[in-house]
Design a protein around this motif. Sequence first.
Motif, PDB file in Angstrom:
ATOM      1  N   PHE A   1      -1.486   5.669  -1.611  1.00 33.88           N
ATOM      2  CA  PHE A   1      -1.889   4.940  -2.810  1.00 33.88           C
ATOM      3  C   PHE A   1      -1.138   3.619  -2.859  1.00 33.88           C
ATOM      4  O   PHE A   1       0.063   3.561  -2.580  1.00 33.88           O
ATOM      5  N   ALA A   2      -1.825   2.552  -3.269  1.00 34.99           N
ATOM      6  CA  ALA A   2      -1.175   1.251  -3.387  1.00 34.99           C
ATOM      7  C   ALA A   2      -1.840   0.416  -4.468  1.00 34.99           C
ATOM      8  O   ALA A   2      -3.069   0.319  -4.515  1.00 34.99           O
ATOM      9  N   GLU A   3      -1.037  -0.173  -5.338  1.00 33.29           N
ATOM     10  CA  GLU A   3      -1.514  -1.200  -6.249  1.00 33.29           C
ATOM     11  C   GLU A   3      -1.600  -2.505  -5.460  1.00 33.29           C
ATOM     12  O   GLU A   3      -0.667  -2.836  -4.718  1.00 33.29           O
ATOM     13  N   PRO A   4      -2.650  -3.293  -5.610  1.00 33.28           N
ATOM     14  CA  PRO A   4      -2.679  -4.597  -4.923  1.00 33.28           C
ATOM     15  C   PRO A   4      -1.452  -5.436  -5.259  1.00 33.28           C
ATOM     16  O   PRO A   4      -0.778  -5.949  -4.365  1.00 33.28           O
ATOM     17  N   VAL A   5      -1.152  -5.585  -6.548  1.00 32.26           N
ATOM     18  CA  VAL A   5       0.120  -6.130  -7.011  1.00 32.26           C
ATOM     19  C   VAL A   5       0.814  -5.019  -7.777  1.00 32.26           C
ATOM     20  O   VAL A   5       0.218  -4.425  -8.673  1.00 32.26           O
ATOM     21  N   MET A   6       2.049  -4.719  -7.424  1.00 32.03           N
ATOM     22  CA  MET A   6       2.777  -3.648  -8.102  1.00 32.03           C
ATOM     23  C   MET A   6       3.143  -4.111  -9.508  1.00 32.03           C
ATOM     24  O   MET A   6       3.771  -5.157  -9.678  1.00 32.03           O
TER      25      MET A   6
ATOM     26  N   TRP B   1     -11.584  -7.784  -8.402  1.00 25.91           N
ATOM     27  CA  TRP B   1     -10.634  -6.731  -8.020  1.00 25.91           C
ATOM     28  C   TRP B   1      -9.454  -7.341  -7.283  1.00 25.91           C
ATOM     29  O   TRP B   1      -9.611  -8.283  -6.495  1.00 25.91           O
ATOM     30  N   GLY B   2      -8.284  -6.764  -7.480  1.00 28.67           N
ATOM     31  CA  GLY B   2      -7.136  -7.162  -6.691  1.00 28.67           C
ATOM     32  C   GLY B   2      -7.359  -6.912  -5.214  1.00 28.67           C
ATOM     33  O   GLY B   2      -6.820  -7.632  -4.362  1.00 28.67           O
ATOM     34  N   SER B   3      -8.168  -5.913  -4.891  1.00 27.33           N
ATOM     35  CA  SER B   3      -8.482  -5.623  -3.493  1.00 27.33           C
ATOM     36  C   SER B   3      -9.127  -6.827  -2.816  1.00 27.33           C
ATOM     37  O   SER B   3      -8.869  -7.113  -1.638  1.00 27.33           O
TER      38      SER B   3
ATOM     39  N   VAL C   1      -6.093   4.667  -1.095  1.00 29.30           N
ATOM     40  CA  VAL C   1      -6.545   4.573  -2.481  1.00 29.30           C
ATOM     41  C   VAL C   1      -6.003   3.285  -3.076  1.00 29.30           C
ATOM     42  O   VAL C   1      -4.783   3.066  -3.106  1.00 29.30           O
ATOM     43  N   ALA C   2      -6.888   2.421  -3.546  1.00 31.62           N
ATOM     44  CA  ALA C   2      -6.472   1.212  -4.257  1.00 31.62           C
ATOM     45  C   ALA C   2      -6.378   1.537  -5.744  1.00 31.62           C
ATOM     46  O   ALA C   2      -7.385   1.871  -6.381  1.00 31.62           O
ATOM     47  N   ASP C   3      -5.180   1.461  -6.276  1.00 31.27           N
ATOM     48  CA  ASP C   3      -4.958   1.667  -7.704  1.00 31.27           C
ATOM     49  C   ASP C   3      -5.163   0.322  -8.389  1.00 31.27           C
ATOM     50  O   ASP C   3      -4.283  -0.542  -8.402  1.00 31.27           O
ATOM     51  N   GLU C   4      -6.346   0.143  -8.966  1.00 30.99           N
ATOM     52  CA  GLU C   4      -6.729  -1.113  -9.610  1.00 30.99           C
ATOM     53  C   GLU C   4      -6.609  -1.019 -11.133  1.00 30.99           C
ATOM     54  O   GLU C   4      -7.234  -1.790 -11.867  1.00 30.99           O
TER      55      GLU C   4
ATOM     56  N   LYS D   1       9.077   2.039  -6.153  1.00 38.63           N
ATOM     57  CA  LYS D   1       8.743   1.130  -7.259  1.00 38.63           C
ATOM     58  C   LYS D   1       7.247   1.068  -7.559  1.00 38.63           C
ATOM     59  O   LYS D   1       6.832   0.339  -8.465  1.00 38.63           O
ATOM     60  N   GLY D   2       6.423   1.829  -6.845  1.00 36.25           N
ATOM     61  CA  GLY D   2       5.018   1.909  -7.197  1.00 36.25           C
ATOM     62  C   GLY D   2       4.839   2.689  -8.490  1.00 36.25           C
ATOM     63  O   GLY D   2       5.665   3.536  -8.840  1.00 36.25           O
ATOM     64  N   TYR D   3       3.759   2.408  -9.203  1.00 34.68           N
ATOM     65  CA  TYR D   3       3.457   3.160 -10.432  1.00 34.68           C
ATOM     66  C   TYR D   3       2.008   3.602 -10.401  1.00 34.68           C
ATOM     67  O   TYR D   3       1.094   2.782 -10.251  1.00 34.68           O
ATOM     68  N   HIS D   4       1.812   4.919 -10.579  1.00 35.16           N
ATOM     69  CA  HIS D   4       0.460   5.470 -10.536  1.00 35.16           C
ATOM     70  C   HIS D   4       0.196   6.467 -11.654  1.00 35.16           C
ATOM     71  O   HIS D   4      -0.830   7.147 -11.631  1.00 35.16           O
ATOM     72  N   GLY D   5       1.102   6.561 -12.629  1.00 35.17           N
ATOM     73  CA  GLY D   5       0.835   7.436 -13.758  1.00 35.17           C
ATOM     74  C   GLY D   5       1.927   8.445 -14.008  1.00 35.17           C
ATOM     75  O   GLY D   5       2.977   8.438 -13.352  1.00 35.17           O
ATOM     76  N   ILE D   6       1.647   9.362 -14.963  1.00 37.09           N
ATOM     77  CA  ILE D   6       2.709  10.267 -15.428  1.00 37.09           C
ATOM     78  C   ILE D   6       2.282  11.742 -15.526  1.00 37.09           C
ATOM     79  O   ILE D   6       3.022  12.549 -16.071  1.00 37.09           O
TER      80      ILE D   6
END
Length: 465
Positions: free
Chosen positions: A224-229, A272-274, A257-260, A150-155
């Motif tokens: 890779f992780a979004e702070p909040v998905m 930052w969410g971090s 990697v923090a995906d902000e 359920k993470g999202y980092h692009g296409i």
Amino acid sequence: MTSPRANSNAARDIASVLHPYTDLLAHAETGPLVITRGEGVRVWDENGKAYIEAMAGLWCASLGFNNERLVEAAAAQMRKLPFYHAFAAKSHEPLITLAEMLLARAPVAMSKVFFANSGSEANDTAIKMIWYFNNALGRPQKKKIIGRVKGYHGITLASASLTGLPANHRSFDVPLPGFLHTITPHFYHGAQPGESERDFAARCAAELEALILAEGPETIAGMFAEPVMGAGGVIVPPEGYFPAIQAVLRKYDILLVADEVICGFGRTGNYWGSQTLGVTPDILTCAKALSASFLPISAVMVNARVFAALAEESHKIGTFGHGFTYSGHPVPAAVAIETLKIYDEIGIIDHVRAVVPAFQRALHGFADHPLVGETRGLGLLGGIELVADKGARQNYDPALKIGPRAAKLLEKHGVIGRAVPGDTLAFTPPLIISESEIAEMFAAVRGALDELLAELTREGLAPRL
């Protein structure tokens, strides 16, 4: 919605445009919602109807839909230097200034900034940097990248492989080899009976470590992780989650990697969410609110250890063979500089913190609605999950498309929201939203959900309580 056959713009759109994230055949029948102008937190369609843009476009229009300072910044830079590049040691003032501003605002010490044009490109770049980094250190087998279900980092091909959503994988032949996914840190659906948030966080970390050991720690390069998905359902991690997983990553020398892209620039109540969630990344990616989305630009910040390896390897090869024609384009860079100045001048963090209580209070006020299983959020990020059975925490059959149906009713009630996986309605309004606009927005949301409940009851699909 007006029939597309009776609307010239809709008919032109159907004849010519291939839309992202759209059922392309269904679109030919329903047509588009054509937006013609925006002001503040609102946009207007071609028929003159106003909507509160509860998603800030695509999680991104942080300063709303009109700002003359950003318009002037773009125009002034276009008059002075409308294009230049950063290849082969070339540079220009907006590129340098923006990099300095980002480093000064970074949540942890960072060394250098690389610019791209979207969050997808930024994350794709970070993946390549991680591979390059490990080759530089003589670890050619340490290349696998971990994302989260359920993470999202692009296409792009690589970032879509890192993304953990089925719709981004099916029929595209991704994920590519070497991309792995660990458990979603969603307490509502993932916790076992009697498990506390901290217990669940510890189990997430244990499952991550088990995955690393099964694959071989010598083969795992980064996570890779979004702070909040975001696009996966507006999922806020359980208490203690990031300290627990970061301990595992450090144990096996795996870069974080923090995906902000969504969480950066004030969305969570900190820059930052971090900072909000205790993330200490080796690499940070950002986009969207970097320019308030007036023009496309993204950035990758790397720490000193990562940069040192990139520099040594580029010297050995003779070049760092990566970059985009528009990396650090002077016009988006100038707009981003002005955006960061505006954030400082208007005190955007203080404003977000001031309105967050009203936002979160209204959001969680839906918890007792018969259709709502969970309300969740942090800062000016919120999600309302619709369920068929509240007690069992059971969602509707995806084929019923309850979330998209709710999103359409939101539009009828004057709010543009978005249905994300799990029949969750996401809300990430422009950061400049006021308390009165928050109240107006959520009043419309309640009207839409009440109407949906009435429709489902008539259809024999009322939720079980």
